[in-house]
Design an enzyme around this catalytic site. Structure first.
Site, PDB file in Angstrom:
ATOM      1  N   SER A 128     -38.978  55.449 -40.739  1.00 40.93           N
ATOM      2  CA  SER A 128     -38.029  54.520 -41.088  1.00 40.93           C
ATOM      3  C   SER A 128     -36.915  54.265 -40.026  1.00 40.93           C
ATOM      4  CB  SER A 128     -37.201  55.306 -42.178  1.00 40.93           C
ATOM      5  OG  SER A 128     -36.275  54.575 -42.645  1.00 40.93           O
ATOM      6  N   TYR A 153     -33.002  61.888 -46.011  1.00 40.23           N
ATOM      7  CA  TYR A 153     -34.044  61.185 -45.856  1.00 40.23           C
ATOM      8  C   TYR A 153     -34.238  61.003 -44.535  1.00 40.23           C
ATOM      9  CZ  TYR A 153     -36.782  56.842 -45.927  1.00 40.23           C
ATOM     10  OH  TYR A 153     -37.759  55.778 -45.801  1.00 40.23           O
TER      11      TYR A 153
END
Length: 337
Positions: A128, A153
């Site tokens: 990501s 995350y």
């Protein structure tokens, strides 16, 4: 007929990628736990599209369930794995950190172990743009260190890259990580801002605009993302015996390991993005301007030179075109007139 396992097949990117490969004649094994992080009916609708293809096989399973993952690998004889299954979302990681540990860490180890023992030829996995965290140098480059994540995350995605490198080094497993930059489009994720903006604008509700609108995102249309992934399937990284260990590059290695940015390379101001949604809805949004959210970043901007050089990747979908396609889908799917 080549066989590819796609985890997260009922997810946004997973469904579009699966369908593209099915059309190209691949046999796709889909795996997804259909969790309720967002609307399960949307996931089932995506799955319904894939089930129309004879060469699609689906396993409902959780990556954290090691035995279920092993059953899938044992039965299917998989050559390539594209691991897109993960617990997504920056803000939700503040509320439910355990979900990220189970899916993004435990689940990813289970995938790595299965790939190792079944001699998978190439593992492509989702990282990501969030891994860039507190970095301020733009555009974000895979040559930059990413040691200061600002959300759990992001930390799990950075961990995935480290874990993948370990397996590339120890077991000669070719791994390619993809740092996705704000993917959007039809059948997208309802937790993403553009989706919730559209829903609220149509309902006459006020949308929340964080950091007073002073945000920029490298919004990337789903079809462009899918083309980038497809271009990498037959390009597993090779070990580089000439890799300079005294001046290491974070995105490459002496092992068969590579990390790429996959984004639009053209960041857009959040307010311009909102105005494009307003244009295609024909409605002006009611806006509440708020400060920065914890765990969020002010801007994302991808340096994609490595991926362009490797595959010819070059996004072609404008924000105006992409948002129009999303709005058209949204109006049809939710029966809005």
């Amino acid at each position: 007929m080549r066989k590819i396992l796609i985890t997260g097949a009922a997810g946004f990117i997973g469904m579009h990628l699966s369908e593209k490969l099915l059309v190209q004649g691949y046999q796709i094994i889909g795996l997804d736990n259909l969790n309720d992080y967002y609307d399960v009916q949307l996931k089932k609708a995506r799955l319904g599209i894939l089930n129309e293809y004879d060469q699609f096989t689906f396993y409902e399973a959780d990556l954290a369930d090691r035995e279920a993952v092993e059953v899938c690998f044992d039965k299917e004889g998989i050559g390539v794995v594209i691991n897109l299954a993960a617990q997504a979302g920056v803000r939700y990681s503040l509320e439910n950190p355990q979900a990220y540990v189970d899916s993004n860490l435990v689940g990813f180890v289970n995938i790595l172990e299965a790939c190792r023992h079944h001699k998978v030829k190439h593992l492509i996995y989702a990282s990501s743009s969030s891994v860039y965290g507190a970095n301020v140098k733009m555009p974000f480059s895979t040559d930059d260190e990413v040691n200061h994540p600002v959300s759990l995350y992001a930390a799990t995605k950075k961990s995935n890259e480290l874990m993948a490198h370990t397996y590339s080094h120890l077991y000669d497993l070719p791994t390619t990580g993809l740092r996705f930059f704000t993917v959007y489009g039809p059948m997208g994720r309802p937790d993403m801002a553009y989706f919730s903006f559209t829903k609220k604008i149509l309902a006459g509700e006020t949308i929340q605009v964080f950091n007073n609108g002073e945000m920029m995102r490298d919004f990337t249309y789903i079809d462009d993302i899918v083309d980038g992934i497809v271009g990498l399937i037959d390009q597993p990284p090779k070990a580089n015996p000439d890799y300079d260990r005294e001046h290491p590059t974070p995105s490459a290695s002496h092992a068969p390991y590579k990390v790429y940015n996959i984004g639009n390379n053209q960041p857009v101001k959040l307010m311009d993005f909102i105005q494009t949604i307003e244009k295609h809805l024909g409605i002006e949004a009611k806006k509440e301007f708020l400060p920065m959210q914890p765990g969020d970043v002010k801007a994302t901007y991808a340096d994609i030179d490595d991926l362009t050089e490797a595959t010819g990747f070059k996004p072609t979908t404008s924000i105006d075109e992409g948002i129009k396609k999303f709005v058209d889908w949204y109006m049809e799917y939710y029966h809005k007139d």
